[in-house]
Design a protein around this motif. Structure first.
Motif, mmCIF file in Angstrom:
data_model
loop_
_atom_site.group_PDB
_atom_site.id
_atom_site.type_symbol
_atom_site.label_atom_id
_atom_site.label_comp_id
_atom_site.label_asym_id
_atom_site.label_seq_id
_atom_site.Cartn_x
_atom_site.Cartn_y
_atom_site.Cartn_z
ATOM 1 N N LEU A 1 0.745 -1.305 0.025
ATOM 2 C CA LEU A 1 -0.150 0.065 0.035
ATOM 3 C C LEU A 1 0.954 1.352 -0.034
ATOM 4 N N GLU A 2 1.960 1.094 -0.444
ATOM 5 C CA GLU A 2 3.011 2.233 -0.507
ATOM 6 C C GLU A 2 2.187 3.596 -1.299
ATOM 7 N N ASP A 3 2.049 4.736 -0.541
ATOM 8 C CA ASP A 3 1.465 6.003 -1.189
ATOM 9 C C ASP A 3 -0.090 5.830 -1.339
ATOM 10 N N SER A 4 -0.825 4.941 -0.802
ATOM 11 C CA SER A 4 -2.092 4.677 -0.779
ATOM 12 C C SER A 4 -2.695 5.693 0.339
ATOM 13 N N GLU A 5 -3.869 5.739 0.117
ATOM 14 C CA GLU A 5 -4.815 6.551 1.023
ATOM 15 C C GLU A 5 -5.861 5.675 1.648
ATOM 16 N N VAL A 6 -5.786 5.637 3.051
ATOM 17 C CA VAL A 6 -6.531 4.457 3.790
ATOM 18 C C VAL A 6 -7.476 5.396 4.519
ATOM 19 N N THR A 7 -8.826 5.246 4.640
ATOM 20 C CA THR A 7 -9.938 5.573 5.418
ATOM 21 C C THR A 7 -10.531 4.511 6.272
ATOM 22 N N THR A 8 -10.252 4.903 7.733
ATOM 23 C CA THR A 8 -10.991 3.618 8.710
ATOM 24 C C THR A 8 -12.202 4.290 9.115
ATOM 25 N N VAL A 9 -12.963 3.788 10.061
ATOM 26 C CA VAL A 9 -14.037 4.404 10.601
ATOM 27 C C VAL A 9 -13.767 5.492 11.591
ATOM 28 N N GLU A 10 -12.628 5.533 12.082
ATOM 29 C CA GLU A 10 -12.151 6.704 12.724
ATOM 30 C C GLU A 10 -12.016 8.063 12.155
ATOM 31 N N GLY A 11 -11.921 8.006 10.759
ATOM 32 C CA GLY A 11 -11.646 9.162 9.959
ATOM 33 C C GLY A 11 -12.954 9.650 9.239
ATOM 34 N N LEU A 12 -14.062 9.025 9.555
ATOM 35 C CA LEU A 12 -15.461 9.385 8.781
ATOM 36 C C LEU A 12 -15.977 10.783 9.417
ATOM 37 N N ALA A 13 -15.754 10.840 10.477
ATOM 38 C CA ALA A 13 -16.366 11.936 11.123
ATOM 39 C C ALA A 13 -15.612 13.414 10.846
ATOM 40 N N ASP A 14 -16.207 14.556 11.008
ATOM 41 C CA ASP A 14 -15.604 15.733 10.680
ATOM 42 C C ASP A 14 -15.642 16.593 12.133
ATOM 43 N N GLY A 15 -14.515 16.109 12.754
ATOM 44 C CA GLY A 15 -14.496 16.665 14.113
ATOM 45 C C GLY A 15 -15.273 16.083 15.117
ATOM 46 N N ASP A 16 -16.369 16.860 15.683
ATOM 47 C CA ASP A 16 -17.495 16.332 16.451
ATOM 48 C C ASP A 16 -18.848 16.012 15.522
ATOM 49 N N ARG A 17 -18.672 16.550 14.282
ATOM 50 C CA ARG A 17 -19.982 16.248 13.422
ATOM 51 C C ARG A 17 -19.686 14.841 12.895
ATOM 52 N N LEU A 18 -20.717 13.924 13.253
ATOM 53 C CA LEU A 18 -20.464 12.562 12.611
ATOM 54 C C LEU A 18 -20.684 12.478 11.418
#
Length: 214
Positions: free
Chosen positions: A127-144
Motif C-alpha cells: 500500500l505504498e502511497d495509498s490513502e486509507v480511511t477507517t471508521v475513525e476518519g469518517l467524522a468531521d471533528g465532532d460532526r458525525l
C-alpha cells in the motif's frame, strides 16, 4: 533329639489385594497424568533451537509510507503484516475489528483509495502511497458522518462489533452508487455479516444516508 517345626511365611494368612474401585482408578490415573505433564513428559512441539529462534526474530521487514485518515505515516513492518494489524497494532486505530481474519465477515472493512477492502487480507507493504480511511476518519471533528448518524437514528446495531465495518462498507456502497433500491443495497452490503441480525435497519440507515429515506 529336636524336632523341626514346619516353616511358616507369616503368622497370619496373606490376603490377595482388593481390586481398586472405578472412582479410585480414575482419580489415580488423573493424578499420574497431571504429574507427567508437570514433569515435562507431555508431548508437544519441539522448542526452537537458538539459530531457529534468531531466524524467526529476523523476519524480513519493509518500510511503507501511506496516508491514514489524512495523516501521512511511515512504518517499518514485517512483510507478512496485514493492513488490519498495521492499523490496530502499529497505529492504535482499533475501530476496524478482527473477526474471522479470513475475509469472510467484513468487520475489518476499510477504504483504500476510495474502494472497500478487507484489511485482514491486504498486505500492508503493498500500500505504498495509498490513502486509507477507517471508521475513525469518517467524522468531521465532532460532526458525525451522515451514515454514522443514520445508524443511530435507525438503531442499526446491537452488540456493535460489526458496526465499524458495516458503516465503512456502507460509505463505500454510497460512493459507488449502489443504493438505487433496497435490493441493490442488500446485494452490495452482503459481504458484511451481522450476527445480531440487524440487516433491515442497516439497509434503512444506508438509504437514509444516501438521501433515499427521510
Amino acid at each position: 533329639m529336636s524336632t523341626e517345626r514346619p516353616f511358616q511365611a507369616a503368622t497370619s494368612p496373606v490376603e490377595s489385594p482388593t481390586p481398586p474401585s472405578r472412582r479410585t482408578f480414575i482419580a489415580t490415573t488423573t493424578a499420574v497424568g497431571g504429574a507427567a505433564a508437570v514433569g515435562g513428559l507431555a508431548v508437544g512441539p519441539p522448542a526452537l533451537g537458538a539459530e531457529e529462534a534468531v531466524a524467526a526474530e529476523a523476519s524480513p521487514g519493509s518500510k511503507v509510507s501511506l496516508t491514514v485518515n489524512g495523516v501521512r505515516c511511515t512504518v517499518t513492518v514485517d512483510n507478512r503484516t496485514s493492513l488490519l494489524d498495521l492499523l490496530r497494532e502499529h497505529l492504535g486505530l482499533t475501530g476496524s475489528k478482527k473477526g474471522c481474519n479470513a475475509g469472510a465477515c467484513g468487520a475489518c472493512t476499510v477504504l483504500v483509495d476510495g474502494r472497500r477492502v478487507n484489511s485482514c487480507l491486504t498486505l500492508a507493504v503493498r500500500l505504498e502511497d495509498s490513502e486509507v480511511t477507517t471508521v475513525e476518519g469518517l467524522a468531521d471533528g465532532d460532526r458525525l458522518h451522515p451514515l454514522q448518524q443514520a445508524f443511530i437514528d435507525q438503531d442499526a446495531f446491537q452488540c456493535g462489533f460489526c458496526t465499524p465495518g458495516q458503516i465503512v462498507s456502507g460509505v463505500g456502497c454510497i460512493q459507488e452508487g449502489r443504493t438505487n433500491s433496497p435490493e441493490e443495497i442488500r446485494e452490495w452490503m452482503s459481504g458484511n455479516l451481522c450476527r445480531c441480525g440487524c440487516y433491515v435497519k442497516i439497509e434503512r440507515a444506508v438509504e437514509q444516508a444516501a438521501g433515499r429515506k427521510g
